[in-house]
Design an enzyme around this catalytic site. Structure first.
Site, short mmCIF file in Angstrom:
data_model
loop_
_atom_site.label_atom_id
_atom_site.label_comp_id
_atom_site.label_asym_id
_atom_site.label_seq_id
_atom_site.Cartn_x
_atom_site.Cartn_y
_atom_site.Cartn_z
N ASP A 1 3.85 10.93 -6.99
CA ASP A 1 4.81 11.86 -7.59
C ASP A 1 4.78 11.76 -9.11
OD1 ASP A 1 7.00 13.68 -7.77
OD2 ASP A 1 7.82 12.91 -5.89
N ASP B 1 0.86 -1.19 0.00
CA ASP B 1 0.00 0.00 0.00
C ASP B 1 0.90 1.25 0.00
OD1 ASP B 1 -1.98 1.87 0.42
OD2 ASP B 1 -2.64 1.06 2.35
N LYS C 1 0.88 3.95 -1.98
CA LYS C 1 0.22 5.24 -2.29
C LYS C 1 1.19 6.21 -2.97
CE LYS C 1 -3.33 5.15 1.30
NZ LYS C 1 -2.90 4.02 2.13
P1 BMP Z 1 -7.35 -0.35 10.01
O1 BMP Z 1 -8.44 -1.38 9.60
O2 BMP Z 1 -6.47 -0.85 11.10
O3 BMP Z 1 -7.94 1.01 10.28
O4 BMP Z 1 -6.37 -0.21 8.75
C1 BMP Z 1 -6.79 0.34 7.54
C2 BMP Z 1 -5.70 0.23 6.52
O5 BMP Z 1 -6.17 0.69 5.25
C3 BMP Z 1 -4.44 1.05 6.80
O6 BMP Z 1 -3.33 0.28 6.37
C4 BMP Z 1 -4.57 2.29 5.93
O7 BMP Z 1 -3.31 2.74 5.48
C5 BMP Z 1 -5.38 1.78 4.76
N1 BMP Z 1 -6.29 2.77 4.13
C6 BMP Z 1 -7.33 3.36 4.83
O8 BMP Z 1 -7.54 3.09 6.01
N2 BMP Z 1 -8.17 4.24 4.16
C7 BMP Z 1 -8.01 4.57 2.86
O9 BMP Z 1 -8.80 5.32 2.31
C8 BMP Z 1 -6.95 3.98 2.15
C9 BMP Z 1 -6.10 3.09 2.78
O10 BMP Z 1 -5.13 2.50 2.12
#
Ligand code: BMP
Length: 264
Positions: free
Chosen positions: A98, A93, A95
């Protein structure tokens, strides 16, 4: 409801022109899992231990490899071995955000060499289409796939309206490499289009984390918002949780929601 939402993952795999999307959908069908684990831990040991426990229940392991304090090449080798052992794909992931020339190197070079091990990665549309062209030069020859961030789950995110529409247009022009979206709801597909919609911000027990994250249930994500995959992090490995039991719980919830959706 969109046409693809009523089809099974297997039916979609059979006719999908994007090689990486096809592999992903086939795996979801055979493993009966639309669960991705977002494994945001900071040590190699935790990462490998949790991946091994949760491996049987997931179709995709999502990493943030740059948060691992003791990252080394051996971690990648062990992660790849686990992905073979349990049959899951890997999504770094990263993201990217650039210009094309910079992301090309961030993807293929440096200490992480993401393109060499990660089946899927993702990018923001903010720099314009060159970001896809740059990543594609590195990823497509390796059979990799790209997701664009169309909508984010966090409170106050700027990814809406025209920004999201323009991101979707970029994906449409690059369907050989762009296999889907990180999004909160399925995008409006044109006939013969099939983008895999993956949705983070999923939790069954809490609605937020105090840092802007917003959680929805698997039913809201898969049935109401017509997304294809739930991405779950702390809901599975958060403090005090039984990791294996939670993984099983989310896999079941995601699959039950999917079965309800295709029956509609
Ligand atoms: P969690 O379920 O612990 O909140 O983790 C969510 C994961 O998804 C994290 O790794 C975060 O970087 C990613 N993420 C997010 O939460 N929202 C987005 O819109 C995009 C993401 O990649």
């Amino acid at each position: 409801m969109h046409a693809t939402t009523k089809q099974t993952y297997g039916e979609r795999a059979a006719q999908h022109p994007n090689a990486c999307a096809k592999r992903m959908l086939e795996l979801m069908e055979t493993k009966k899992s639309n669960l991705s684990l977002a494994l945001d831990v900071t040590t190699k040991k935790e990462l490998l231990e949790i991946a091994d426990k949760v491996g049987p229940y997931i179709c995709l392991l999502k990493t943030h490899i740059d948060i691992v304090d003791d990252f080394d090449q051996d971690l990648i080798e062990q992660l790849l071995a686990l992905s073979k052992k349990h049959n899951f794909m890997i999504f770094e992931d990263r993201k990217f955000a650039d210009i094309g020339n910079t992301v090309k190197h961030q993807y293929g070079n440096g200490i992480y060499r993401i393109a060499s091990w990660s089946d899927i990665t993702n990018a923001h549309g903010v720099p314009g289409e060159g970001i896809i062209t740059g990543l594609k030069e590195v990823g497509l020859p390796l059979g990799r796939g790209l997701l664009l961030l169309a909508e984010m789950s966090s409170k106050g995110a700027l990814t809406y309206g025209e920004y999201s529409s323009k991101t979707i247009e970029m994906a449409r022009r690059n369907q050989d490499f762009v296999m889907g979206f990180i999004t909160q709801r399925r995008i409006n597909e044109l006939p013969n289009e099939d983008f895999i919609a993956m949705s983070p911000g999923v939790g069954l027990d809490v609605t937020g984390d105090g840092l802007g994250q917003q959680y929805r249930t698997p039913h809201q994500v898969i049935v109401e918002s017509e997304c294809d995959m739930i991405i779950v992090g702390r809901g599975i490995y958060g403090k005090g949780r039984d990791v294996e039991a939670e993984a099983r719980r989310y896999q079941e919830a995601g699959w039950v929601a999917y079965e309800e959706r295709i029956r509609q």
